[in-house]
Design an enzyme around this catalytic site. Structure first.
Site, short mmCIF file in Angstrom:
data_model
loop_
_atom_site.label_atom_id
_atom_site.label_comp_id
_atom_site.label_asym_id
_atom_site.label_seq_id
_atom_site.Cartn_x
_atom_site.Cartn_y
_atom_site.Cartn_z
N GLU A 232 44.87 48.45 20.49
CA GLU A 232 46.09 48.38 21.47
C GLU A 232 46.75 49.67 21.34
OE1 GLU A 232 46.74 43.63 20.55
OE2 GLU A 232 48.25 45.13 19.57
N CYS B 223 52.13 55.38 21.41
CA CYS B 223 51.72 54.79 20.15
C CYS B 223 50.30 54.76 20.43
CB CYS B 223 52.65 53.93 19.57
SG CYS B 223 52.04 53.36 17.99
N CYS C 155 41.97 48.05 10.42
CA CYS C 155 42.35 48.95 9.41
C CYS C 155 41.70 48.35 8.11
CB CYS C 155 43.79 49.09 9.37
SG CYS C 155 44.27 50.47 8.09
N CYS D 261 47.47 46.49 4.38
CA CYS D 261 48.96 46.30 3.96
C CYS D 261 49.49 44.85 4.31
CB CYS D 261 50.06 47.61 4.57
SG CYS D 261 49.24 49.07 4.45
N CYS E 248 51.16 43.91 7.79
CA CYS E 248 50.76 44.48 8.70
C CYS E 248 49.82 43.67 9.53
CB CYS E 248 50.26 46.00 8.70
SG CYS E 248 49.52 46.59 9.81
N SER F 145 50.82 59.63 11.29
CA SER F 145 51.48 58.86 10.45
C SER F 145 50.49 58.38 9.14
CB SER F 145 52.16 57.59 11.26
OG SER F 145 52.56 56.74 10.22
N SER G 251 54.65 56.34 5.69
CA SER G 251 55.17 55.11 5.81
C SER G 251 55.36 54.82 4.02
CB SER G 251 54.23 54.20 6.13
OG SER G 251 53.71 54.30 7.54
N HIS H 19 58.14 52.65 2.74
CA HIS H 19 58.64 51.31 2.65
C HIS H 19 58.96 50.71 1.31
CE1 HIS H 19 56.66 51.32 6.39
NE2 HIS H 19 55.31 51.14 6.04
N CYS I 238 56.29 47.48 15.35
CA CYS I 238 55.79 47.94 14.20
C CYS I 238 55.09 46.75 13.20
CB CYS I 238 57.10 48.88 13.48
SG CYS I 238 56.45 49.82 12.02
S1 SF4 Z 1 50.23 49.70 8.01
FE1 SF4 Z 1 48.82 51.09 8.90
S2 SF4 Z 1 47.35 51.67 7.06
FE2 SF4 Z 1 48.63 49.81 6.53
S3 SF4 Z 1 47.12 47.95 7.28
FE3 SF4 Z 1 48.55 48.39 8.96
S4 SF4 Z 1 47.33 49.99 10.00
FE4 SF4 Z 1 46.58 50.11 8.25
#
Ligand code: SF4
Length: 378
Positions: free
Chosen positions: A124, A137, A144, A148, A151, A225, A248, A250, A367
């Protein structure tokens, strides 16, 4: 021109060029029929290939411009190339493109596009209008591997790295879908995937984005990023000092960061701070820290205090974003009151703080929400 003519005069140099290309390592990415996918070549590689096919450097530039600036995928439409050469290209090369599957429009103007890489494998990208900017973006991986906890991409697992052409196509095909002369002003690698785990392809796509015969976007309009791969932050500072960098973060509390971002177990906050300082010293640019506020996890005044301590001595900007609900996690967005209290603590103590609006939450484009699955948004 009859095919027999093309065969006699084109196949021979084509075979020769294939042999040469194999030797010099051209990527035959996903070209099952062994034709070279020109979408995967930088300008220098295109020129090299064109010279192998008996043409001048100038022709390589023309070909490259047709593909990356004008978005033309059909050789017959490249009218300033000779007919002979176009026929040779039909035999020797191909210009692949992503398949557009679905586009979702948010009430706030954000637009999410789902692209298919191969059957069942989706990525996407998100187009975000904001005052005088139009930011795209883009994704660097399908899924991935970082995982995280907040996410949707990470929770969905990893499928594969994108090629440079697939990364660039998200820009090119989006640009072609816009009304004439609507510029995409900024590119952020904040879609699916961790760009530094696909470093070479990301940089190759950046070179095409940057090239005046490609997208012609200034390097400072392109931001990479990362969740904090410190070696790659330094490598980027050394190799590409004009690109923007967003980290990132956080959390500036070690235990919380480890809870949210698995690679924080390998890269301590101290090492991340050192890498961020290295980047700013080497490039003369500020780094942007992204901070996703999650209720009762990282949104207290103690967390804000730790953040102020962490950024001391780093020329930076802070972007605060409220967490968006993601299926599969128990995390919740912070209350409005907590969000503002966090921001207000930072204002006098941190250099530049922006509380960013969450764009595209109603279409699963905000996000942390990109999942690469085909389903209707709530
Ligand atoms: S925040 Fe970024 S690095 Fe972390 S799981 Fe999602 S896509 Fe991957």
């Amino acid at each position: 021109m009859p095919l027999s003519y093309v065969s006699r005069f084109a196949i021979r140099p084509f075979r020769m060029s294939l042999a040469i290309l194999s030797l010099i390592g051209y990527p035959f990415s996903m070209a099952k029929d062994n034709r070279v996918n020109l979408k995967e070549l930088t300008l220098n590689e295109t020129i090299k290939l064109v010279k192998e096919l008996g043409k001048e450097q100038y022709t390589g530039k023309q070909l490259y411009k047709w593909i990356f600036k004008h978005g033309v995928h059909d050789f017959s439409a490249m009218t300033d190339l000779s007919k002979d050469f176009r026929e040779l290209l039909e035999v020797a090369a191909v210009v692949k493109k992503l398949t557009l599957v679905q586009t979702f429009k948010s009430s706030d103007g954000t637009r999410k596009t789902v692209w298919e890489l191969e059957p069942g494998n989706y990525i996407e990208s998100v187009l975000i209008p904001d005052d005088d900017r139009l930011t795209l973006c883009i994704s660097s991986q399908a899924g991935c591997p970082v995982g995280c906890q907040f996410c949707a991409t990470g929770l969905g697992g990893f499928r594969r790295n994108l090629t440079a052409g697939e990364i660039y196509d998200q820009y090119l095909l989006t640009k072609l879908s816009l009304p004439d002369n609507t510029p995409i002003t900024n590119i952020v690698f904040m879609g699916m995937g961790e760009p530094f785990l696909n470093y070479n392809n990301v940089i190759k796509a950046v070179q095409i984005l940057n090239d005046t015969l490609g997208a012609g976007l200034a390097a400072h309009r392109i931001t990479i990023s990362t969740v904090g791969y410190v070696e790659s932050i330094k490598r980027l500072a050394d190799d590409h000092p004009h690109l923007g960098l967003a980290i990132s973060l956080h959390s500036a509390v070690e235990s919380t960061r480890k809870l949210l971002i698995p690679i924080a177990k390998k890269y301590s906050l101290a090492s991340l701070k050192e890498a961020a300082k290295y980047f700013t010293e080497k490039t003369g640019e500020r780094v942007t820290f992204e901070y996703l506020l999650i209720k009762d996890i990282n949104d207290s005044i103690d967390d804000a205090r730790a953040l102020v301590e962490f950024i001391k001595g780093i020329p930076c900007k802070l972007n605060l974003i409220a967490f968006n609900k993601v299926g599969g996690t128990a995390f919740e967005p912070p209350s409005e009151k907590q969000l503002l209290a966090f921001r207000d603590y930072l204002y006098p103590r941190a250099p530049v703080v922006t509380l960013r609006k969450s764009m595209g939450a109603d279409i699963g484009a905000a996000c942390g929400q990109l999942a690469g699955r085909l389903k209707k948004p709530r």
